[in-house]
Scaffold this active site. Structure first.
Site, PDB file in Angstrom:
ATOM      1  N   HIS A  12       0.961  -1.309   0.079  1.00 60.88           N
ATOM      2  CA  HIS A  12       0.794   0.400  -0.155  1.00 60.88           C
ATOM      3  C   HIS A  12       0.865   1.285  -0.129  1.00 60.88           C
ATOM      4  O   HIS A  12       2.022   1.532   0.541  1.00 60.88           O
ATOM      5  CB  HIS A  12      -0.900   0.096   1.942  1.00 60.88           C
ATOM      6  CG  HIS A  12      -1.651   1.171   1.293  1.00 60.88           C
ATOM      7  ND1 HIS A  12      -3.020   0.740   0.548  1.00 60.88           N
ATOM      8  CD2 HIS A  12      -2.097   1.914   1.868  1.00 60.88           C
ATOM      9  CE1 HIS A  12      -3.656   2.137   0.474  1.00 60.88           C
ATOM     10  NE2 HIS A  12      -3.471   3.096   1.676  1.00 60.88           N
ATOM     11  N   GLU A  20      -2.214  -4.006  -5.187  1.00 62.44           N
ATOM     12  CA  GLU A  20      -2.944  -4.464  -4.394  1.00 62.44           C
ATOM     13  C   GLU A  20      -4.625  -4.951  -4.754  1.00 62.44           C
ATOM     14  O   GLU A  20      -5.000  -5.323  -3.876  1.00 62.44           O
ATOM     15  CB  GLU A  20      -2.461  -3.190  -3.112  1.00 62.44           C
ATOM     16  CG  GLU A  20      -3.392  -2.333  -3.248  1.00 62.44           C
ATOM     17  CD  GLU A  20      -3.171  -1.283  -1.972  1.00 62.44           C
ATOM     18  OE1 GLU A  20      -3.042  -1.600  -0.490  1.00 62.44           O
ATOM     19  OE2 GLU A  20      -3.064   0.078  -1.860  1.00 62.44           O
TER      20      GLU A  20
END
Length: 488
Positions: A463, A468
């Site tokens: 992140h 992701e």
């Protein structure tokens, strides 16, 4: 004159006798002769030489209809992946510069792209790769011959130089890796005379200006995308659907983004003729396939991206009865890249049913070299080969599209393009976004290892990244819920 003819005839008989003797004794000029100096052919030849084989590679580039020609390395290096990616990068840089204002950079009000500067840099880089390939062949002791190759029999290749000089080579095995070239719609008046293809666009010294790109393949979309990105007026004419064979929902995201990006689309239309006006501009007449109405507009350039044809016609394959697919013209090959004729192999774009992708040709060529040298029996695995479409919104994918997954497993048998039952094996993965190719490359390894949906859920994302979002997938399409990401 009669005496001279007799001498020539006796020489030909002697040469045939020499070839025949070599076939009987098993002694040839080379262990392997490769016809085609593209990415796959070069990889195969160099790998074979590294394994102790005596190798020659023949490569000859016929100029395009517009007279464009290039050096060693094939489509990818000269008129495909490499120059395309560089021009795509040029377009992305332009977008980044515009975005920079929002991040506090003080930029001039007007930005102008110079085609000639970009083209010179791209072409110089390509020429450096041409030279690099020649050096590598020399270092690995591969004999490079700038000759147009054709087959005389299953052990004999004829090479013809630009001047018409003939060279005959014999080899234990012959590999064909000649790839393909862009098609021209020859039935359309003015198409060949006034149009260009991807064989030409990267070698233009002057900007193509206002351009009509005809076609719906990834080549068409990529070219229209980078032309728009560098500030040119680009229009894409599509007969039916864009990116046929790719996931339909993802293809829609790509074209929607391109339209918002500034690329014009003319849907469900086919060109009828191209005429050069006294002003020098090209007038294109086309018809709407639904209404039948005709339309006209003028352009500086017309780029045809309506498919590719395999380079098989001049190889002499008919003399050896090498089996071709009559519809596509490609060579019918087995799992080991063998053709219908013993000792003659083919791979890459020229092989029927093979992905038209550089990395697959390189991998297949290397594996073939190992098998022909008796060092391995491993076959090329053509399943779950990843690829990326370098449009303004990049699209990377690996495995099955939703449509293909449904065809194989049934609509109720899949979820997030993974099996609904059992281990929930992932059948396909599709991503649009920045650097999609870099992201999908890593996930393609997981599919080769048999990744499942639970594996995806157990993976912790990095992140903040676009990648992701793949490991955070939890909303199914059939649920009807909005998958828009609104926070962490």
């Amino acid at each position: 004159m009669a005496a001279l003819c007799t001498v020539r005839h006796r020489w030909k008989r002697l040469k045939c006798l020499q070839v025949f003797t070599r076939n009987l004794t098993g002694s040839y000029d080379y262990d392997l002769v490769v016809i085609g100096g593209g990415s796959g052919g070069l990889a195969c030849s160099k790998e074979a030489a590294q394994l102790g084989q005596k190798v020659a590679v023949l490569d000859y580039v016929e100029p395009s209809a517009k007279g464009t020609k290039w050096g060693l390395g094939g489509t990818c290096v000269n008129v495909g992946c490499i120059p395309k990616k560089l021009m795509h990068q040029a377009a992305l840089l332009g977008t980044a510069v515009k975005d920079a204002k929002k991040y506090g950079w003080q930029m001039p009000e007007t930005l102008r792209h110079d085609w000639a500067t970009m083209a010179e840099a791209v072409q110089n880089h390509v020429r450096s790769l041409n030279w690099g390939h020649r050096v590598q062949l020399q270092d690995k002791k591969v004999k490079y011959l700038n000759l147009k190759g054709s087959l005389l029999d299953e052990h004999t290749v004829r090479g013809l130089s630009k001047a018409g000089k003939e060279t005959v080579l014999t080899a234990k095995n012959i590999v064909i890796a000649t790839g393909g070239r862009p098609k021209y719609p020859t039935e359309i008046p003015g198409a060949v005379e006034h149009g260009i293809t991807s064989d030409d666009i990267f070698w233009l010294e002057k900007s193509p200006g206002k351009t009509l790109v005809v076609g719906a393949s990834y080549v068409a979309l990529e070219c229209a995308g980078f032309l728009t990105g560098i500030g040119l007026d680009a229009t894409l004419m599509v007969r039916s659907v864009a990116l046929r064979g790719f996931d339909r929902q993802m293809a829609g995201l790509v074209t929607d983004y391109m339209e918002a990006y500034g690329t014009r689309f003319v849907w469900r239309s086919v060109p009828k003729r191209v005429d050069r006006l006294p002003s020098g501009t090209l007038q294109v007449t086309w018809s709407d396939t639904e209404t039948g109405r005709e339309h006209r507009d003028t352009y500086d350039s017309v780029l045809w991206a309506v498919g590719r044809a395999p380079e098989t016609k001049t190889l002499g394959l008919d003399k050896l009865a090498v089996q071709l697919n009559q519809e596509t013209g490609k060579i019918v090959v087995g799992p080991d890249e063998s053709t219908s004729v013993p000792n003659v192999y083919a791979f890459g774009d020229i092989g029927e049913g093979r992905p038209e992708l550089t990395p697959t040709a390189i991998k297949a060529g290397k594996l073939l070299a190992h098998r022909l040298a008796g060092q391995s029996t491993v076959l090329m695995n053509y399943d779950n080969v990843a690829t990326t479409v370098f449009t303004p919104l990049e699209y990377g994918c690996v495995g099955l599209s939703e449509e293909e997954a449904e065809r194989r497993c049934g609509k109720d048998g899949i979820e997030v393009i993974c099996e609904r039952g059992g281990d929930q094996k992932i059948l396909g993965l599709h991503l649009t976004g920045p650097n999609a190719g870099e992201v999908i490359q890593g996930f393609s390894l997981s599919l080769q290892c048999g990744a499942t949906y639970p594996h995806l859920l157990q993976t912790v994302g990095i992140h903040p990244t676009c990648a992701e979002e793949v490991v955070k997938i939890h909303i199914t399409k059939r649920s009807g819920l909005d998958p828009t990401v609104t926070g962490c």
